[in-house]
Design an enzyme around this catalytic site. Structure first.
Site: not given
Ligand code: COA
Length: 321
Positions: A111, A248, A278
């Protein structure tokens, strides 16, 4: 002599997959996805490839710049998702658009890809090795996404963006920063599907995008403001001198957090991940093209671009539009 962007173009595939569509294949909801990421839809390639999307975006950028394909000296194409290893996607684009005098190469920086080719293009121009450089970011992430993993499949989309960078004696103000941290590479990975000895790679989950979302989030909101401050300091500018911060487009919460850490409101942080998700190396040039074509960019404005992603890689640059 440095370069100035004199034209932009973009292309996204027609097929749209909404959050509600995804909720039919994994356990998720429009509410969860849009609240946590800002994404509502993404465009997904059908017949399109990295090359076909890149060529369309490049053609539009040349048209916008009023520059003929023969004038292009160099094509730098940022991608991590090309369907071929060689010839490079850049060489195939060169053929598609008829840039018969151009050299071409692909750049793998995830990215941070578009920021990287922008910096490389400027270096070529500054060294006098090229006058007109076609910069492209193009990705077909849908082919690397595990559509059964709700933690990743909701985030990504396909598309391409391009910009023409041309030597311009009146261009000034350019400072850049580029960093990487291979020790944190494990937080966002995707193995090659050309693994030695592997039989059925479609069942090998390491060949799909895997991510520790929380770690990547923490990395982005820490390193992006640092990189922005670094280039502003080098340029002897303050955040108040900057008209637009083009980040980004990974997640709206990352952008909000970066804006807050820079003590700024969101007005100067445009976003479009609602529509595209993304798109990795394509996200910044697609956004740049939308800003350009909607008349939001004015000559003389100072812009900051910042990319971050797998590697880990990150960086920023400040330049004059
Ligand atoms: N829909 C519903 N629930 C979901 C889900 C979805 N699509 N994806 C994950 N969950 C659940 C998980 O299983 C977890 O459940 P639990 O509490 O029962 O275990 C809960 O939601 C929280 O998951 P978590 O991974 O802690 O969520 P988060 O708040 O960290 O959000 C992202 C997840 C991926 C949205 C976030 O971490 C993020 O945006 N990170 C950056 C990723 C990114 O930008 N990557 C590319 C960079 S170039």
């Amino acid at each position: 002599m440095i370069g100035r962007i004199c034209g932009t173009g973009s292309y996204v595939p027609e097929k749209i997959v909404s959050n509600d569509d995804l909720a039919k294949i994994v356990d998720t909801s429009d509410e969860w996805i849009s609240e946590r990421t800002g994404v509502r839809r993404r465009h997904i390639a059908g017949q399109d490839t990295v090359v076909s999307m890149a060529a369309k975006a490049a053609g539009r950028a040349l048209e916008n710049a009023g520059i003929s394909p023969e004038e292009v000296d160099l094509i730098l194409l940022a991608t991590s998702t090309s369907n071929v290893i060689f010839p490079s996607a850049a060489c195939s684009v060169q053929k598609e658009i008829g840039a018969v005098n151009a050299g071409g190469l692909d750049v793998s920086a995830a990215c941070t890809g578009f920021l990287s080719v922008y910096q490389m293009g400027q270096a070529y121009i500054q060294a006098g090795m090229a006058r007109t450089v076609l910069l492209i970011g193009a990705e077909c992430l849908s082919r690397l996404v595990n559509w059964e993993d709700r933690g990743t499949c909701i985030l990504f989309g396909d598309g391409a963006g391009a910009a023409v960078l041309q030597a311009d004696a009146s261009a000034s103000c350019l400072q850049t920063a580029l960093h990487s941290d291979g020790a944190k590479g494990w937080t966002l990975t995707c193995d090659s599907r050309h693994k030695e000895g592997a039989k059925d790679l479609s069942k090998d989950l390491s060949t799909y995008i895997r991510m520790d979302g929380k770690e990547v989030f923490k990395f982005a909101v820490t390193k992006v403001p640092e990189a922005v401050r670094e280039v502003l300091k080098k340029a002897e500018l303050s955040v108040d001198d900057i008209s637009w911060f083009l980040l980004h487009q990974a997640n709206i919460r990352i952008i909000e957090s970066v804006a807050k850490r820079l003590r700024l409101g969101m007005e100067r942080f445009p976003s479009n991940m609602e529509e595209y998700g993304n798109t990795s190396a394509a996200s910044i040039p697609i956004l740049l093209d939308e800003m350009n074509r909607s008349g939001k960019l004015e000559r003389g404005q100072k812009l900051v671009m910042s990319g971050f992603g797998a590697g880990l890689t990150w960086g920023a640059c400040v330049f004059e539009w």
